[in-house]
Write an enzyme that holds these catalytic residues in place. Structure first.
Site, PDB file in Angstrom:
ATOM      1  N   CYS A 379       0.841  -1.203   0.000  1.00 41.45           N
ATOM      2  CA  CYS A 379       0.000   0.000   0.000  1.00 41.45           C
ATOM      3  C   CYS A 379       0.879   1.258   0.000  1.00 41.45           C
ATOM      4  CB  CYS A 379      -0.980  -0.034   1.166  1.00 41.45           C
ATOM      5  SG  CYS A 379      -2.374   1.112   0.975  1.00 41.45           S
ATOM      6  N   HIS A 505      -3.588  -5.081   0.153  1.00 41.81           N
ATOM      7  CA  HIS A 505      -3.093  -5.616   1.431  1.00 41.81           C
ATOM      8  C   HIS A 505      -3.140  -7.142   1.406  1.00 41.81           C
ATOM      9  CE1 HIS A 505      -2.759  -1.923   3.923  1.00 41.81           C
ATOM     10  NE2 HIS A 505      -3.669  -1.460   3.079  1.00 41.81           N
ATOM     11  N   GLU A 507      -1.778  -9.220   3.291  1.00 40.33           N
ATOM     12  CA  GLU A 507      -1.806  -9.811   4.631  1.00 40.33           C
ATOM     13  C   GLU A 507      -3.219 -10.178   5.088  1.00 40.33           C
ATOM     14  OE1 GLU A 507      -1.561  -5.261   5.536  1.00 40.33           O
ATOM     15  OE2 GLU A 507      -1.070  -6.672   3.920  1.00 40.33           O
TER      16      GLU A 507
END
Length: 541
Positions: A379, A505, A507
């Site tokens: 990001c 993102h 994750e």
């Protein structure tokens, strides 16, 4: 109708209700039951989207674009089911819905009260989606005794009377502290916590007792006697070396069997082999890598919890232990990066908001690019990589993001037109899952091994396509693009051993059972880099 498990917490916060709920869900899902978990938070914000990470920790984003509590990340990492915006309900959302109905006249002129209107709205939120699952686990945020959570607790109290008795189970997480000077585990905090819960009208069916040391039989009997539960209902959640061991420990305690018996569900074959393998790899790594994470909120672990877990998942996939070296981006603004980054095997620059520490992040990118150290930008981290490349390769000295320098002549990162018109902050970013087309022959394509992916976003600014041709000509690779709007999603450097930045993102989609390909690729590159360093050091001796 689904069965319902309500998870509450007492004594103090941060006892691990979310991990407990996720672990219980894992034991049920591993038996073939379809499980969903929801989180009910007592604060009045509509969602945590506008809250500081130092206040609330990480904001977790779902596929459908909801900004939610970090516990939903735990739920998704432990379970196969995905959460939605209906899985995180705040007191603010509940009151907002009730007031909207009142303004429309839905209550026919009646007085609007906490009971029944607020509690009924809570129950409606609990029941939503329940027809699609065998078991719904509901975690109530906060600690029993807090005034803010009382309407939620009253709502779940009523549900036992709305449904059949064997359709509801109350699970209470408490603390059994060890008093070093006395050399004893003390049950009184658990007794008082259960007393508070019973005064509200809820008798827990099961207690999950956190402790540093095992509870012996006499302590279990004492807790059962004074808390009005059977000894078998006292589950010891002893501190674990990794959260992924908790389902295994709770299974040994008989938690799954007790729940199935209480809810009148059949015992099915249980397979926890995948979790046993995960724990084995975590406890028995073949080697170690060190990753430097250059962030803005490094003083609070919860601010980067999904990121931390995703690095661990990458380590699991590569059979290595990942040591995380937390580096405050502000320190890099005034000090030599070598002091902080010279001993790392990989550099990760995560997302964030606001100008603080941005120049430090850019310096970290520059260090990784020039030293050929594996780099992963997420990001804002990707945006910093684009800024650094424009400044030092294209020689656009003032290159920046308009978020931080609205007057720059080279806004390589800029707001989309619709974002420029937005006044309200909450829920107005580019949020949720978007399609991304990958370019064959790139590191991204090699990692994913497919052409089309969907990843979750949480940002306002984008790669500025006005500078795209110049950046590509100078050596920047665009390896992933959103086909609907031609937005750059992934950038790389061909001349670098592993340099990847993504606007999304990753994750938020990594699980220990299915590590995210970009994190696996990053850790693999970091491990190879560490091996190369070791070889060079050996040859120099």
């Amino acid at each position: 109708m689904a069965k319902f498990i309500f998870v509450t917490g007492g004594v103090l916060s941060s006892l691990g209700k979310g991990i407990t709920a996720a672990s219980i869900g894992t034991l049920l899902e591993a038996r073939g039951y379809k499980v969903i978990i929801k989180k009910f938070d007592p604060y009045l914000n509509l969602d945590p989207g506008t809250m500081s990470p130092f206040q609330h920790g990480e904001v977790y984003v779902t596929d459908d674009g909801a900004e939610t509590d970090l516990d939903l990340g735990h739920y998704e990492r432990f379970l196969n089911s995905s959460t939605t915006r209906d899985c995180n309900v705040t007191a603010g959302k509940i009151y907002y819905k009730v007031l909207e109905k009142e303004r429309k006249g839905d209550y026919l002129g009646g007085t609007v009260q906490v009971i029944p209107h607020i509690t009924d709205e809570v129950k409606n939120s609990i029941y939503s989606l329940s027809e699609e699952y065998d078991i719904v686990i509901v975690e109530i945020g906060g600690t029993v005794g807090d005034i803010e959570s009382l309407p939620f607790l009253e709502a779940i109290r009523q549900i036992r009377f709305d449904l059949d008795e064997n359709d509801v189970l109350y699970l209470h997480v408490t603390l059994v502290p060890y008093i070093k000077s006395a050399g004893e585990l003390k049950t009184k905090p658990t007794q008082h916590s259960v007393k508070e819960l019973r005064e509200i009208g809820i008798q827990p069916d099961m207690l999950v007792c956190r402790s540093e040391y095992p509870l012996d039989d006499s302590i279990r009997k004492k807790i059962g006697l004074f808390c009005n539960v059977s000894k078998n209902a006292v589950i010891n959640a002893i501190d674990a070396s990794t959260i992924y061991q908790v389902p295994l420990l709770m299974n040994k305690e008989g938690a799954g069997r007790f729940i199935l018996n209480k809810l009148g569900l059949e015992e099915r074959e249980l397979d926890l082999s995948v979790w046993e393998e995960i724990v084995y790899r975590i406890k028995n790594p073949e080697d170690t890598v060190t990753i430097g994470v250059v962030g803005k909120y490094v003083g609070l672990k919860d601010a980067y919890i999904s990121l931390t877990e995703s690095l661990i998942h990458g380590g699991i996939d590569n059979k290595v232990k990942v040591n995380i070296k937390w580096i405050d981006a502000e320190d890099l603004e005034t000090q030599n990066p070598d002091k902080f980054l010279d001993d790392v095997d990989g550099i990760l620059v995560p997302g964030g908001f606001g100008e603080r520490g941005v120049e430090g992040k850019i310096r970290a990118v520059n260090f990784a690019r020039n030293k050929d150290i594996p780099f992963f930008g997420i990001c804002l981290g990707m945006q910093c990589a684009v800024i650094e490349f424009a400044r030092n390769v294209l020689k656009y000295d003032d290159a920046h993001s308009t978020e931080f320098n609205p007057k720059t002549e080279h806004p390589v990162i800029d707001y989309m037109e619709e974002q420029k018109k937005i006044k309200k902050l909450g829920g107005t970013m580019r949020l949720g899952a978007y399609e991304c087309k990958l370019t064959e022959g790139t590191r991204a394509y090699s990692a994913y091994k497919e052409e089309t992916i969907f990843e979750r976003h949480r940002h306002r600014l984008e790669f500025n396509n006005k500078f795209r041709d110049e950046l590509v000509k100078a050596g920047l690779i665009i390896s992933g693009v959103n086909p609907e709007r031609d937005l750059v999603e992934i950038i790389e450097l061909k001349s670098h051993r592993w340099f990847v930045g993504c606007q999304f993102h990753p994750e938020f989609k990594s699980k220990p059972t299915k590590p995210h390909p970009l994190f696996s690729g990053f850790i693999n590159a970091a491990y190879k880099f560490s091996q190369d360093k070791s070889s060079i050091q050996e040859s120099e001796k």
